[in-house]
Write an enzyme that holds these catalytic residues in place. Structure first.
Site, PDB file in Angstrom:
ATOM      1  N   HIS A  21       0.850  -1.192   0.000  1.00 39.56           N
ATOM      2  CA  HIS A  21       0.000   0.000   0.000  1.00 39.56           C
ATOM      3  C   HIS A  21       0.879   1.233   0.000  1.00 39.56           C
ATOM      4  O   HIS A  21       1.937   1.234   0.629  1.00 39.56           O
ATOM      5  CB  HIS A  21      -0.916   0.003   1.239  1.00 39.56           C
ATOM      6  CG  HIS A  21      -2.049   0.974   1.133  1.00 39.56           C
ATOM      7  ND1 HIS A  21      -1.918   2.297   1.487  1.00 39.56           N
ATOM      8  CD2 HIS A  21      -3.323   0.813   0.706  1.00 39.56           C
ATOM      9  CE1 HIS A  21      -3.084   2.907   1.284  1.00 39.56           C
ATOM     10  NE2 HIS A  21      -3.952   2.038   0.803  1.00 39.56           N
TER      11      HIS A  21
ATOM     12  N   GLU B 269      -7.873  -4.698  -0.381  1.00 41.72           N
ATOM     13  CA  GLU B 269      -8.478  -5.352  -1.546  1.00 41.72           C
ATOM     14  C   GLU B 269      -8.598  -6.865  -1.366  1.00 41.72           C
ATOM     15  O   GLU B 269      -9.504  -7.492  -1.892  1.00 41.72           O
ATOM     16  CB  GLU B 269      -7.648  -5.074  -2.813  1.00 41.72           C
ATOM     17  CG  GLU B 269      -7.352  -3.620  -3.089  1.00 41.72           C
ATOM     18  CD  GLU B 269      -8.570  -2.846  -3.539  1.00 41.72           C
ATOM     19  OE1 GLU B 269      -9.684  -3.404  -3.516  1.00 41.72           O
ATOM     20  OE2 GLU B 269      -8.410  -1.675  -3.906  1.00 41.72           O
TER      21      GLU B 269
HETATM   22  C1  LIG Z   1      -0.370  -0.716  -3.938  1.00 46.82           C
HETATM   23  C2  LIG Z   1       1.013  -0.460  -4.531  1.00 46.82           C
HETATM   24  C3  LIG Z   1       0.841   0.207  -5.920  1.00 46.82           C
HETATM   25  C4  LIG Z   1       1.797   0.485  -3.602  1.00 46.82           C
HETATM   26  O1  LIG Z   1       3.064   0.575  -4.068  1.00 46.82           O
HETATM   27  P1  LIG Z   1       4.224   1.451  -3.350  1.00 46.82           P
HETATM   28  O2  LIG Z   1       4.150   1.347  -1.896  1.00 46.82           O
HETATM   29  O3  LIG Z   1       4.182   2.784  -3.943  1.00 46.82           O
HETATM   30  O4  LIG Z   1       5.488   0.667  -3.719  1.00 46.82           O
HETATM   31  P2  LIG Z   1       6.191   0.622  -5.109  1.00 46.82           P
HETATM   32  O5  LIG Z   1       5.224   0.469  -6.224  1.00 46.82           O
HETATM   33  O6  LIG Z   1       7.147   1.772  -5.153  1.00 46.82           O
HETATM   34  O7  LIG Z   1       6.991  -0.748  -4.933  1.00 46.82           O
HETATM   35  C5  LIG Z   1       8.096  -0.855  -4.073  1.00 46.82           C
HETATM   36  C6  LIG Z   1       8.775  -2.211  -4.245  1.00 46.82           C
HETATM   37  O8  LIG Z   1       7.992  -3.224  -3.610  1.00 46.82           O
HETATM   38  C7  LIG Z   1       7.548  -4.171  -4.583  1.00 46.82           C
HETATM   39  N1  LIG Z   1       6.156  -4.460  -4.363  1.00 46.82           N
HETATM   40  C8  LIG Z   1       5.191  -3.598  -3.953  1.00 46.82           C
HETATM   41  N2  LIG Z   1       4.009  -4.235  -3.874  1.00 46.82           N
HETATM   42  C9  LIG Z   1       4.243  -5.524  -4.231  1.00 46.82           C
HETATM   43  C10 LIG Z   1       3.415  -6.655  -4.363  1.00 46.82           C
HETATM   44  N3  LIG Z   1       2.102  -6.586  -4.110  1.00 46.82           N
HETATM   45  N4  LIG Z   1       3.965  -7.806  -4.771  1.00 46.82           N
HETATM   46  C11 LIG Z   1       5.285  -7.881  -5.028  1.00 46.82           C
HETATM   47  N5  LIG Z   1       6.134  -6.841  -4.929  1.00 46.82           N
HETATM   48  C12 LIG Z   1       5.612  -5.677  -4.535  1.00 46.82           C
HETATM   49  C13 LIG Z   1       7.715  -3.475  -5.926  1.00 46.82           C
HETATM   50  O9  LIG Z   1       7.930  -4.395  -6.970  1.00 46.82           O
HETATM   51  C14 LIG Z   1       8.907  -2.587  -5.700  1.00 46.82           C
HETATM   52  O10 LIG Z   1      10.072  -3.326  -5.871  1.00 46.82           O
HETATM   53  P3  LIG Z   1      11.392  -2.648  -6.488  1.00 46.82           P
HETATM   54  O11 LIG Z   1      11.781  -1.609  -5.484  1.00 46.82           O
HETATM   55  O12 LIG Z   1      12.342  -3.781  -6.623  1.00 46.82           O
HETATM   56  O13 LIG Z   1      10.957  -2.051  -7.798  1.00 46.82           O
HETATM   57  C15 LIG Z   1       1.781  -1.800  -4.681  1.00 46.82           C
HETATM   58  O14 LIG Z   1       2.037  -2.353  -3.412  1.00 46.82           O
HETATM   59  C16 LIG Z   1       1.059  -2.797  -5.573  1.00 46.82           C
HETATM   60  O15 LIG Z   1       1.188  -2.724  -6.802  1.00 46.82           O
HETATM   61  N6  LIG Z   1       0.306  -3.769  -4.987  1.00 46.82           N
HETATM   62  C17 LIG Z   1      -0.417  -4.753  -5.744  1.00 46.82           C
HETATM   63  C18 LIG Z   1      -1.712  -4.202  -6.279  1.00 46.82           C
HETATM   64  C19 LIG Z   1      -2.765  -3.983  -5.213  1.00 46.82           C
HETATM   65  O16 LIG Z   1      -2.966  -4.805  -4.338  1.00 46.82           O
HETATM   66  N7  LIG Z   1      -3.440  -2.830  -5.316  1.00 46.82           N
HETATM   67  C20 LIG Z   1      -4.485  -2.458  -4.374  1.00 46.82           C
HETATM   68  C21 LIG Z   1      -3.985  -1.357  -3.484  1.00 46.82           C
HETATM   69  S1  LIG Z   1      -5.135  -0.952  -2.213  1.00 46.82           S
END
Ligand SMILES: CC(C)(COP(=O)(O)OP(=O)(O)OC[C@H]1O[C@@H](n2cnc3c(N)ncnc32)[C@H](O)[C@@H]1OP(=O)(O)O)[C@@H](O)C(=O)NCCC(=O)NCCS
Length: 389
Positions: free
Chosen positions: A263, A321
């Site tokens: 998140h 989610e």
């Molecule tokens: C929700 C989300 C976009 C938030 O992302 P964030 O905190 O901004 O983190 P980032 O997108 O910058 O990702 C950071 C790192 O963690 C990893 N990561 C984050 N969420 C992950 C997941 N669900 N599965 C695997 N790896 C994940 C990313 O690949 C990234 O790795 P890297 O640094 O090697 O590139 C992300 O966690 C995600 O895509 N989750 C899956 C989709 C989801 O469940 N969405 C509903 C949200 S309520």
């Protein structure tokens, strides 16, 4: 050089008494209540009234509010006709909801007495939106399946009324309670994108139907409200607890993300996931598909263990989610109704923020830095060379 805050990240743009999101502590407060305290006990009408007025309703206020929402669940013939036409195209339910929500409040004034501090026209729009949106979602789901919409029973609350309009029969109490808890859990969440959209629209002096219609458009995007379906797809694709580990390792090795984990704001477990996990368990135990529930728990446990190995520095945890998907699936909803149902609940938050914005309004109007050319000279169409765009 002017500093630009892309995505307005880190910008505080409003004061609110509605909800507090603490991503580090994993805390969510709604209307002064810790999330679990409100979500597990309140009906949706009680939570909505709390946000709209600042206090819980007394028994008479609650009965009147329920009755007014119940009455407005009966859709105008024009709205139903529009939904029937859209259903012929098979358009996504969020598109149908956005179009039909825009028809509410046009030319109809019920004249309900508003609580103190809320204008009559705003209250009228708020009741119409809260009453009609669940009816729109249920009617569209049926029309798209070739079924006639169900006549609403105005004596039911929003949660029971929605399930009745969807399935055509009275739902068992455990399902109604499961849905109440879901609706309470996602009712408000700080200054998220759709809530900000509603506040921007209201800040221009526009009306609440416009604010909510715009907010539905913002919620529809996959970066905001459009993600619960894939979390459930992953559980189904895994199929058995024994398959969880190889499946998850293969996903991560292929560079894919696990849906329902991680998140942007919460760096610990999303408190909404806990509340919905308990609600899902209670509901599934009462005649639901316990095998699916147990599978989801096994998938979650395995995913958390492997994510901790995979990205120890990120502290990736279960988000809202994951259990939203499980709970709404258990209620018999198809995945494309998940986001519309989110909108049904969040409408109360959008409206409450709109009232706050009205009370201390200042036009929301940020600035931009111009980076285009200057001093261009006009050339007539015939003399312009062809430019590939
Ligand atoms: C929700 C989300 C976009 C938030 O992302 P964030 O905190 O901004 O983190 P980032 O997108 O910058 O990702 C950071 C790192 O963690 C990893 N990561 C984050 N969420 C992950 C997941 N669900 N599965 C695997 N790896 C994940 C990313 O690949 C990234 O790795 P890297 O640094 O090697 O590139 C992300 O966690 C995600 O895509 N989750 C899956 C989709 C989801 O469940 N969405 C509903 C949200 S309520």
């Amino acid at each position: 050089m002017t500093a630009i805050n892309t995505g307005l990240e880190g910008i505080v743009a409003a004061e609110t008494r509605l909800s507090m999101v603490d991503g580090t502590a994993g805390e969510l407060v709604i209307g002064g209540f810790p999330l679990a305290e409100l979500a597990m006990n309140a009906t949706f009408e009680e939570s909505a009234w709390l946000l709209l007025t600042g206090e819980l309703p007394d028994a008479a206020q609650l009965a009147r509010f329920r009755e007014e929402l119940g009455t407005r669940r009966t859709l105008a013939p024009e709205t139903l006709e529009l939904l029937a036409r859209i259903a012929e195209s098979g358009a996504p339910a969020m598109d149908a909801l956005r179009a039909a929500a825009g028809t509410l409040g046009i030319g109809v004034r019920h004249g309900s007495t508003p609580p103190d501090g809320i204008a009559g026209a705003d209250w009228d729009d708020a009741l119409s939106l809260l009453g009609a949106m669940p009816a729109i979602v249920a009617a569209y789901a049926r029309l798209r399946d070739g079924l006639p919409p169900v006549t609403p029973d105005p004596s039911l609350g929003t949660a029971a009324g929605f399930l009745q309009m969807l399935a055509g029969e009275l739902p068992p109490p455990a399902r109604v309670r499961g849905l109440e808890t879901y609706l309470n859990t996602v009712i408000d969440h700080g200054l998220n994108a759709s809530t900000f959209t509603a506040r921007v629209i209201v800040s221009t002096g526009s009306d609440l139907v416009s604010a909510v219609t715009g907010a539905i458009g913002a919620l529809k995007g996959p970066l905001h409200g459009g993600a619960p379906g894939p979390a459930l797809d992953m559980v189904f694709a895994i199929g058995s607890a024994a398959n969880a580990e190889p499946y998850i390792r293969a996903e991560l090795a292929a560079g894919r993300r696990l849906m329902g984990f991680g998140h942007r704001v919460y760096k610990v477990r999303d408190p909404r996931a806990d509340v919905l996990a308990v609600a899902a368990e209670t509901m599934f135990r009462d005649g639901g598909d316990m095998a699916l529930y147990e599978l989801a728990r096994a998938v979650e446990e395995t995913a958390l263990r492997i994510l901790a190995e995979h990205k120890p520095e990120r502290r990736l945890q279960t988000n809202v989610e994951f259990y939203t998907a499980l709970l709404l699936h258990g209620l018999g909803l198809s995945t494309d109704l998940f986001t519309p149902l989110f909108a049904v609940s969040r409408t109360a938050g959008w409206l409450a923020h709109s009232f706050e914005q009205r009370r201390a309004n200042k036009l929301i109007r940020p600035q931009s830095v111009y980076t285009g050319p200057r001093d261009r000279k006009w050339i007539g169409a015939e003399e312009r060379g062809h430019v590939e765009v």
